[in-house]
Scaffold this active site. Sequence first.
Site, PDB file in Angstrom:
ATOM      1  CB  THR A   1      43.599  41.152  53.841  1.00 18.86           C
ATOM      2  OG1 THR A   1      45.979  40.770  53.542  1.00 18.86           O
ATOM      3  CG2 THR A   1      43.659  40.271  54.595  1.00 18.86           C
ATOM      4  CG  ASP A   2      46.448  45.921  49.551  1.00 17.84           C
ATOM      5  OD1 ASP A   2      47.382  45.225  48.831  1.00 17.84           O
ATOM      6  OD2 ASP A   2      46.362  47.239  49.162  1.00 17.84           O
TER       7      ASP A   2
END
Length: 755
Positions: A283-284
Site C-alpha cells: 500500500t501507499d
Amino acid sequence: MLRKLSTLALLASCLVSQAQLDKEVKMNQFITILMQKMTLEEKIGQLNLTSVGFDVTGPILSQGVEEKIKKGLVGGVFNTYTPVAVRKLQDIAVNETRLKIPLLFGYDVIHGHRTIFPIPLGLSASWDPALVQRTARAAGDEAAADGLNWVFSPMVDIARDPRWGRVSEGAGEDPYLGAQMARAMVKGYQGDNFILDNTVLACVKHFALYGAGEAGRDYNTVDMSRLRMYNEYLAPYKAAIDAGVATVMTSFNEIDGVPATANKWLLKDLLRKQWRFNGLIVTDYTAVNEMIAHGMGDAKKVGELALNAGNEMDMVGEIFLNNGVDLVKSGRVSQATIDAACRNVLEAKYKLGLFDDPYRYVNEARNKTAIMNEAKLALSKEAAIKSMVLLKNANQALPLNAAKKIAFIGPLVKDHRNLIGNWSGAGDWKKAVSLWAALEQKFGADKFLYAKGCNLVDDPALRKRLNDHDGQIVLDEKTPEQLIADAVQTAQQADVVVAVLGEAFGMTGEAASRSMIGLLDNQLDLLKALKKTGKPIVLVLMNGRPLTLSWENENVEAILETWFAGTQGGAAIADVLFGEANPSGKLSMTFPRNVGQVPIYYNAKNTGRPFDENQKYTSKYLDVPNTPLYPFGHGLSYTTFNYDDIKLSKATITATDKLQVSVHVANTGNYDGVETVQLYIRDMVGSITRPVKELKRFEKVSLKKGESKDLSFTLTVEDLKFFNADLKWVAEPGDFKVFVGTNSQNVKEASFSLK
C-alpha cells in the site's frame, strides 16, 4: 548450418528454462518449510512495513519498532538507510528473533539517491529511454550501497493536469512515451535478475490512475470509464509489469467508487489475472487507514477490505498488524489469504538473496566508492543537459556570447537547495552546483554582473505554508522594492539579462497542487521591470510542472526550461547557455496558455463540432485559442531542422504487412544538433471515437551542421490496435493518417488504409 544454430539456441533456451524452474522449486520448498514454522502472528508481522529513520513522508512514524522486530512483527523498514543504520536493525531481525527472517529496507528513490538527477518529468523530456535507464541504474547502485534493497519508483501515472504537484514525478501525458520510460526505469533498478548486490526491487506506482485526480488536487477522487483506463492510462503500468517489476504500490484515489487499496477488480482481476503479475503488492503510506475517511468502515473493516482485495504489505499504518489475527479468527479474512501475502513478502526477500546473506546490502567499503563518484556526477550533468527544453529563442538570443556584458538576475542564480527539487530524498543540496558557482568555475570570478532581484517567494501565507514543511525560504534583508531597483540598475549596465526564476522545490511534488501555475507575482514584477530597461532578456526556468507563460513568451527573447536539474544542474545550465551543449529536450507534457485550458493534452478526441474560428457554435473559448502555448513534443535547438514529405512503402496494408514510413531530415542551421523525430497516427473511423493523434514511434538523430539523414519507421497492425467497447484489443479496417515531425503540431502527413 542455420538448422544447427537454431537447435543449439532451442537447447540453450530449454537449459535456461530448466535452471529457472529449478530455482523456483528450491525457493518454494524453502519458503514452505519456513512458513510451516511460523505462527499466524509472525505471518501477519511480515505484512508490516514500518517507518524508522531520518525523514518521514506522512503524518505517522511507527512506534516501538525495535521491540516489534524482536517479536517477528515487522517485515520491512521504510526510511532507514546507510550501512550503519541498516545493520543495526538487521542485526535485531537475524540475531534476536525466533526465526531470524531478514528485513526489507525501502526508500523513496525518485530521481537519484545521493547523486540527484533531473526530476522524472525532466528526464522524460530527454525522450531517451536508454539515458533514463542509466540514471535508474546509477540510483539503484547508490541505494544498494547505502543499505537499501527496495526503491519506491518508478511513478508512471499519466498526468494531464499541471495543477497536480506530482506531475513532477512522472513522464507526462502520453501512454506510449510513459510506457518506454516505465520499462527503462524498471530495467535500470532491477537489471536482468537480483544476482548482483547492486540491484534493487523496483516498485511501480501508483496503481492506478492517480494522475487523473479531479481539479488537479492531490489524493482526490478519480472517476473514468474502463475504455479511458485501458486506452489512455494503463499502458505505463502494464509496461512496468511486462518488464518484470518486482513490486506494485496501490494509489490513494478511488476507482469505480472503491479506493484502489480495497479494489478487488484492480488488484486481482486486472493485475493478477489479466496481467499475470506475481510479485509483491504494497500500500501507499497509511493508505489502509485513510479508507476510514473515505467512508469504507472502521479500522477492522478497512483491514478486511484491503487484505481481501490483495494487498500484502501495509505501509506504516499497522492496520494489518493490529487487526489481522482477529480478522482471521472471525473468518472475515481467510488463513489462505494471509499465507499468500506472507509468501510474496518472503519470496521478495529470497530473490534478493537476503536469506543467504542478510547483510549483502550492508557494505561500508562499497558505500565509500559507489556514492557520488565521478561517473555518477558526470551522468547527472549529462542527464540535466539532455532534459532541458528550449521553449523560445527569438533573434538567436541563445547561445550567449561570453564577450558581452551579461547580468544574471534572480533568486535562483546562486541557489543550491532548489536545484535538486522535490523528492530529492537522501540528496545533499549543499553539494549541488549552483549556476553562479558553475559560471565562476568556467569563466572566473567577477566575469558577470549579479543581482538577486526578488525573493523566491514573497507572499507571506504561501511562504509560511512552505516553511512549515521545511521549505527553507529565507527573505532578503532588502525590501522587494529595493531588490527590484538593484536589479534594474544592474541590468542597465549589461548587454543582455539572464533572469533565473521559477518555483521553490516545495511548490511541486506530493501535497503541492496549485490552482494558479504561473510565475509568482513578485517574480513577474521583476521581469516587467527588467523589460522596461529595453535589454534583451533570457528567461531560465527552474520548476517541476508546466507553467503558464503567455506574458513571458510575448516579452522575453528566449526561454530555457531546465526543470529541477539535479546535483550538477548549474554546470549543465551554464554549458547550454553558452553553447557548449545544444539543447535537445522535447516536452512530455503540454504547456497551457492559461489555467482555464486545463486539462489540455495533445491526444484529445474531436467533438461533433470541431473548432472553427468562423463558426460560432463550435468547440472553443471566447477569450483564448484552443491551442496550447507549447505543444507536446515541442523543443527548439540552436540549429534548425527541415523535414521533407513523408514517403510510405504502401498505400494499403493487411494484418500481416509492415508499413515503412520514411522521412528525410536535414540540419539546415549553423550548429551540430540532435533532433527527436516523432511519428503519430490517427484512426480516421472507429467503432469508438479515436484521438486526433497518438504517438507511436520516435527516434533521436544526431546531425552535424549541413548533414541530413533518411529515417525509416516500421509500423505493424499492432500499432493500429486499441481497446474497443468490449475491451478487446483490436485493429479495425479503414483509413489512417500518419504524421511525422518535430512536435505534435508541426508535422508532415500521409494517408494509408488497413484492409
